[in-house]
Design a protein around this motif. Structure first.
Motif, mmCIF file in Angstrom:
data_model
loop_
_atom_site.group_PDB
_atom_site.id
_atom_site.type_symbol
_atom_site.label_atom_id
_atom_site.label_comp_id
_atom_site.label_asym_id
_atom_site.label_seq_id
_atom_site.Cartn_x
_atom_site.Cartn_y
_atom_site.Cartn_z
ATOM 1 N N THR A 1 -12.648 89.518 -50.372
ATOM 2 C CA THR A 1 -11.583 88.539 -50.164
ATOM 3 C C THR A 1 -10.263 89.248 -49.923
ATOM 4 O OG1 THR A 1 -12.718 87.066 -51.716
ATOM 5 C CG2 THR A 1 -10.471 86.463 -51.080
ATOM 6 N N ASP A 2 -9.533 88.846 -48.862
ATOM 7 C CA ASP A 2 -8.209 89.426 -48.607
ATOM 8 C C ASP A 2 -7.141 88.412 -48.981
ATOM 9 O OD1 ASP A 2 -7.799 87.608 -46.460
ATOM 10 O OD2 ASP A 2 -8.879 88.926 -45.098
ATOM 11 N N ASN A 3 -5.893 88.738 -48.723
ATOM 12 C CA ASN A 3 -4.791 87.812 -49.001
ATOM 13 C C ASN A 3 -4.063 87.430 -47.710
ATOM 14 O OD1 ASN A 3 -3.708 90.382 -48.624
ATOM 15 N ND2 ASN A 3 -1.945 89.999 -49.944
ATOM 16 N N GLY A 4 -4.821 87.399 -46.618
ATOM 17 C CA GLY A 4 -4.252 87.065 -45.322
ATOM 18 C C GLY A 4 -4.279 85.572 -45.027
ATOM 19 N N PRO A 5 -3.990 85.210 -43.784
ATOM 20 C CA PRO A 5 -3.912 83.789 -43.407
ATOM 21 C C PRO A 5 -5.264 83.116 -43.259
ATOM 22 C CG PRO A 5 -3.535 85.181 -41.492
ATOM 23 C CD PRO A 5 -3.626 86.107 -42.679
ATOM 24 N N GLY A 6 -6.335 83.896 -43.280
ATOM 25 C CA GLY A 6 -7.666 83.301 -43.152
ATOM 26 C C GLY A 6 -8.110 83.154 -41.708
ATOM 27 N N ILE A 7 -9.321 82.681 -41.528
ATOM 28 C CA ILE A 7 -9.927 82.500 -40.202
ATOM 29 C C ILE A 7 -10.099 81.012 -39.940
ATOM 30 C CG2 ILE A 7 -11.982 82.954 -38.799
ATOM 31 C CD1 ILE A 7 -12.371 85.514 -40.416
ATOM 32 N N PRO A 8 -9.628 80.507 -38.794
ATOM 33 C CA PRO A 8 -9.766 79.077 -38.493
ATOM 34 C C PRO A 8 -11.220 78.607 -38.543
ATOM 35 C CG PRO A 8 -8.271 80.118 -36.940
ATOM 36 C CD PRO A 8 -8.881 81.226 -37.754
ATOM 37 N N LYS A 9 -11.400 77.358 -38.916
ATOM 38 C CA LYS A 9 -12.742 76.802 -39.103
ATOM 39 C C LYS A 9 -13.585 76.862 -37.837
ATOM 40 C CE LYS A 9 -15.101 72.689 -40.885
ATOM 41 N NZ LYS A 9 -14.918 71.299 -41.409
ATOM 42 N N LYS A 10 -12.951 76.704 -36.669
ATOM 43 C CA LYS A 10 -13.704 76.681 -35.417
ATOM 44 C C LYS A 10 -14.333 78.037 -35.097
ATOM 45 C CE LYS A 10 -9.546 77.363 -32.576
ATOM 46 N NZ LYS A 10 -8.746 76.816 -31.440
ATOM 47 N N TYR A 11 -13.862 79.092 -35.755
ATOM 48 C CA TYR A 11 -14.432 80.424 -35.516
ATOM 49 C C TYR A 11 -15.386 80.852 -36.631
ATOM 50 C CZ TYR A 11 -10.499 80.670 -32.268
ATOM 51 O OH TYR A 11 -9.599 80.412 -31.259
ATOM 52 N N LYS A 12 -15.685 79.953 -37.560
ATOM 53 C CA LYS A 12 -16.467 80.313 -38.739
ATOM 54 C C LYS A 12 -17.822 80.900 -38.392
ATOM 55 C CE LYS A 12 -18.149 78.469 -43.146
ATOM 56 N NZ LYS A 12 -18.183 77.294 -44.047
ATOM 57 N N HIS A 13 -18.495 80.304 -37.405
ATOM 58 C CA HIS A 13 -19.838 80.767 -37.041
ATOM 59 C C HIS A 13 -19.822 81.725 -35.850
ATOM 60 C CE1 HIS A 13 -21.529 77.930 -39.874
ATOM 61 N NE2 HIS A 13 -20.818 76.966 -39.329
ATOM 62 N N GLN A 14 -18.642 81.988 -35.315
ATOM 63 C CA GLN A 14 -18.563 82.879 -34.156
ATOM 64 C C GLN A 14 -18.190 84.308 -34.534
ATOM 65 O OE1 GLN A 14 -16.413 81.235 -30.712
ATOM 66 N NE2 GLN A 14 -16.350 79.260 -31.741
ATOM 67 N N VAL A 15 -17.677 84.496 -35.752
ATOM 68 C CA VAL A 15 -17.171 85.821 -36.141
ATOM 69 C C VAL A 15 -18.276 86.882 -36.168
ATOM 70 C CG1 VAL A 15 -15.181 84.991 -37.425
ATOM 71 C CG2 VAL A 15 -17.391 85.178 -38.578
ATOM 72 N N PHE A 16 -19.540 86.448 -36.285
ATOM 73 C CA PHE A 16 -20.639 87.406 -36.344
ATOM 74 C C PHE A 16 -21.268 87.660 -34.971
ATOM 75 C CE2 PHE A 16 -20.520 85.447 -40.599
ATOM 76 C CZ PHE A 16 -20.315 86.581 -41.360
ATOM 77 N N ARG A 17 -20.714 87.055 -33.924
ATOM 78 C CA ARG A 17 -21.250 87.279 -32.582
ATOM 79 C C ARG A 17 -20.759 88.606 -32.008
ATOM 80 N NH1 ARG A 17 -20.480 81.404 -29.581
ATOM 81 N NH2 ARG A 17 -21.913 80.207 -30.913
ATOM 82 N N LYS A 18 -21.602 89.168 -31.174
ATOM 83 C CA LYS A 18 -21.251 90.445 -30.546
ATOM 84 C C LYS A 18 -20.055 90.274 -29.621
ATOM 85 C CE LYS A 18 -24.158 92.082 -27.609
ATOM 86 N NZ LYS A 18 -25.307 92.750 -26.969
ATOM 87 N N PHE A 19 -19.114 91.203 -29.678
ATOM 88 C CA PHE A 19 -17.888 91.266 -28.877
ATOM 89 C C PHE A 19 -16.825 90.256 -29.315
ATOM 90 C CE2 PHE A 19 -21.108 92.379 -25.423
ATOM 91 C CZ PHE A 19 -21.043 93.727 -25.701
ATOM 92 N N PHE A 20 -17.144 89.355 -30.254
ATOM 93 C CA PHE A 20 -16.174 88.319 -30.603
ATOM 94 C C PHE A 20 -15.084 88.884 -31.503
ATOM 95 C CE2 PHE A 20 -14.425 84.946 -33.242
ATOM 96 C CZ PHE A 20 -14.066 84.020 -32.275
#
Length: 289
Positions: A217-236
């Motif tokens: 867990t970091d203390n940053g702004p977080g990742i938008p919900k629409k990218y939740k399942h895309q962060v593990f895709r290649k090149f994304f």
């Protein structure tokens, strides 16, 4: 029924069909059904073509971003090596041992960086082709996390606070120590890179009956919900203005997912913005661990 009606001394013969409308509808029902079927096929084909086009466009943009990033990453060490080698060709530099050692060290460091970049891309290729052999052994995840965070604190040269919390009696796990170390490194470094100031990364290890839960867990702004399942895709890579500000090829989390899958573990993004990003790895453990 037939009826004979006399009107003005004329004989009129009439016929009446009680189910005339139903018969007419029944006769054209199948034609209407066929027409609707072909219309649905056309609409579906149109929507699918649009979806496929947008998907290919997105993949093309991701690949272009990857090429731009990898070009940028390779250009820096290549330029440094070229500059240092040009200086080494200067006869006056050869007569100055101190400067000679400095340029030689620069070439050696940039060469090592190039090797790391090449190895990173080749590692992904191996993972994709299932050529990675996982050598499982019993390891202490808490000890490994402490060791790696201590090294990162010294090597990253940034004001970073790593905090590690673990349940009492965290068990040993069966894992490939090399790849598991890379997984921890990638998740920890990602957490650092996407926080601009007052960087803090919390790593927790919690034991359940059959699993070890490893959270980053970091203390940053977080990742938008629409990218939740895309962060593990290649090149994304999560769009964040100028992508050159954060180094990387968009392969790190893809590699993490593939290694977790190879071990039989699961990984997911547990929180979305505005909450800080939290990645959870669920590791199965045996009862005698």
């Amino acid at each position: 029924s037939l009826s004979c009606i006399f009107k003005n001394d004329q004989l009129v013969l009439g016929a009446w069909f009680p189910d005339e409308r139903d018969r007419a509808l029944h006769s054209i029902f199948w034609w209407l059904l066929v027409c609707f079927f072909f219309l649905a096929v056309l609409v579906f084909g149109f929507i699918f073509n649009i979806y496929y086009f947008l998907r290919q466009k997105k993949i093309s943009e991701m690949k272009s971003d990857f090429v731009n990033n990898i070009t940028h990453e390779f250009k820096t060490p290549i330029s440094s090596i070229k500059l240092a080698s040009n200086w080494l060709m200067n006869p006056t530099v050869v007569q100055q041992p101190l400067r000679l050692a400095t340029y030689a060290r620069l070439i050696n460091e940039q060469n090592a960086r190039l090797n790391q970049l090449v190895d990173k891309v080749l590692e992904i290729a191996k993972v994709e082709s299932n050529n990675v052999l996982l050598t499982r052994e019993l390891i202490d995840p808490l000890k490994l996390v402490h060791s790696l965070t201590a090294n990162l604190s010294n090597s990253l040269q940034k004001d970073i606070l790593f905090t590690v919390h673990a349940d009492p009696g965290v068990s040993l796990i069966e894992a490939d120590v090399v790849h598991f170390t890379k997984v921890i490194y990638i998740l920890a470094v990602n957490a650092v890179h996407f926080v601009e100031q007052e960087r803090e990364v919390n790593i927790s290890l919690n034991r359940t009956q059959n699993h070890l839960l490893l959270r980053f867990t970091d203390n940053g702004p977080g990742i938008p919900k629409k990218y939740k399942h895309q962060v593990f895709r290649k090149f994304f890579r999560v769009p964040a203005g100028n992508t050159q500000q954060v180094k990387g090829f968009g392969l790190g989390l893809y590699y993490v997912k593939m290694i977790c899958k190879g071990h039989g573990w699961s990984i997911r993004l547990e929180t979305v913005s505005p909450k800080p990003a939290c990645f959870l790895i669920k590791i199965a453990i045996s009862s005698n661990s």
